[in-house]
Design an enzyme around this catalytic site. Structure first.
Site, short mmCIF file in Angstrom:
data_model
loop_
_atom_site.label_atom_id
_atom_site.label_comp_id
_atom_site.label_asym_id
_atom_site.label_seq_id
_atom_site.Cartn_x
_atom_site.Cartn_y
_atom_site.Cartn_z
N HIS A 77 -9.57 1.38 4.44
CA HIS A 77 -8.20 1.46 5.08
C HIS A 77 -8.48 2.36 6.45
CE1 HIS A 77 -4.19 2.47 6.41
NE2 HIS A 77 -3.78 1.45 5.82
N GLY B 64 2.59 1.96 10.86
CA GLY B 64 3.31 3.27 10.66
C GLY B 64 4.15 3.63 12.05
N GLU C 86 -7.05 4.65 7.69
CA GLU C 86 -6.82 6.19 7.12
C GLU C 86 -7.82 6.75 6.59
OE1 GLU C 86 -2.93 5.37 5.12
OE2 GLU C 86 -2.27 4.75 7.33
N ASN D 189 0.76 -1.13 0.24
CA ASN D 189 0.03 -0.07 -0.04
C ASN D 189 0.89 1.30 -0.20
OD1 ASN D 189 -1.69 2.24 0.41
ND2 ASN D 189 -2.53 1.46 2.51
N LYS E 129 0.28 4.25 -0.32
CA LYS E 129 -0.40 5.61 0.40
C LYS E 129 -0.14 6.83 -0.61
CE LYS E 129 -0.15 3.15 4.67
NZ LYS E 129 -0.08 3.30 6.23
N SER F 101 3.27 -2.42 10.21
CA SER F 101 4.80 -2.57 10.60
C SER F 101 5.38 -3.83 9.82
CB SER F 101 4.98 -2.11 11.86
OG SER F 101 4.70 -0.81 12.46
N GLU G 160 -5.46 -4.93 10.12
CA GLU G 160 -4.59 -3.82 10.50
C GLU G 160 -4.94 -3.10 11.85
OE1 GLU G 160 -2.38 -2.63 6.57
OE2 GLU G 160 -4.06 -1.43 6.88
P1 13P Z 1 3.19 0.19 7.65
O1 13P Z 1 3.46 -1.16 7.13
O2 13P Z 1 3.58 1.46 7.29
O3 13P Z 1 2.94 0.20 9.24
O4 13P Z 1 1.38 0.37 6.94
C1 13P Z 1 0.58 -0.62 7.10
C2 13P Z 1 -0.40 -0.24 6.44
O5 13P Z 1 -1.21 0.76 6.83
C3 13P Z 1 -0.79 -0.91 5.02
O6 13P Z 1 -2.06 -0.46 4.67
#
Ligand code: 13P
Length: 248
Positions: free
Chosen positions: A95, A173, A97, A10, A12, A213, A167
């Site tokens: 997601h 992150g 976010e 992803n 982002k 992560s 997740e």
């Molecule tokens: P990270 O791997 O940067 O923690 O992000 C996970 C994520 O949100 C994947 O959709």
């Protein structure tokens, strides 16, 4: 039938179109695999150049979001049909976010899931609890609520073909991965929830990823769990390490 592992990046809001093409070139040989499905979920503006850049490789392209209406006066939105026509096969829906910053609710996500199927896209439906919810011991209640609400009206055959990504928000992150036990426990809980909603065959078929992560050193242990069928990878999908995660 054994489920095929699926590792999706992803990206982002990272990578300009030219950076995206360069990254595809850099990762091309590193992400080769016969045993793992590899997907790059990329920003909308990168879709067309990335589809072109991964032609002839094992990499499939996904979108990070879509809108559920067919077409019309929805300024700034992108439809499922547009994604499909551009060569997209997967789409991340819900997601954390998007749920958090863009206030996407389960009733909207349910519409998105159904529209994605209608257009022939495979949804990667995300779910996950906050740290506060984990500490209050309501993780599984919350996730069951998300899954049940997001899948209203979705058929067993559709669920068999889709991907669910667990997740935990506190692991995204932050460099703070869920323990293997925590990740396996929730992924199994999701599978049990699907079995209750549908049947054992559907639960057995649906692929469930862990995200939060994931990196080159924890992927093998996480993906080796009986109910974890791969990962949704943020930060580490933008570097050479992604090849190591795919070939964990
Ligand atoms: P990270 O791997 O940067 O923690 O992000 C996970 C994520 O949100 C994947 O959709």
């Amino acid at each position: 039938m054994a489920r095929k592992t699926i590792v999706a990046g992803n990206w982002k809001m990272n990578m300009t179109p030219s950076q995206a093409v360069k990254l595809c070139e850099e990762l091309k040989d590193l992400v080769k695999s016969d045993t793992v499905d590899v997907v790059y979920c990329v920003p909308a503006i990168d879709i067309i150049p990335v589809v072109e850049a991964v032609k002839g490789t094992n990499v499939k392209v996904g979108a990070e979001n879509m809108y559920y209406e067919e077409k019309g006066a929805y300024t700034g939105e992108i439809s499922a049909e547009m994604l499909k026509d551009a060569g997209v096969e997967y789409v991340i829906i819900g997601h954390s976010e998007r749920r958090d910053y863009f206030k996407e609710c389960d009733c909207m996500l349910n519409k998105k899931v159904k529209k994605a199927f209608e257009a022939g896209l495979t949804p990667i439906l995300c779910c996950g609890e906050s740290l506060e919810q984990r500490e209050m011991n309501v993780t599984m209640d919350w996730i069951r609520l998300q899954i049940k609400s997001d899948l209203v009206g979705v058929t067993a055959d559709q669920v068999k073909s889709m991907v669910i990504a667990y997740e935990p928000i506190w692991a995204i992150g932050t460099g703070k991965t869920a323990t293997t036990e925590q990740a396996q426990e929730v992924c199994k809980g999701i599978r049990d929830c699907i079995a209750e909603m549908y049947d054992a065959a559907t639960a057995e078929a649906v692929r469930i990823q862990y995200g939060g992560s994931v990196n080159a050193s924890n992927a093998a242990e996480l993906f080796g769990q009986p109910d974890i069928d791969g990962g949704l990878v943020g930060g580490a999908s933008l570097k050479a390490d992604f090849g190591k995660i795919v070939n964990f």
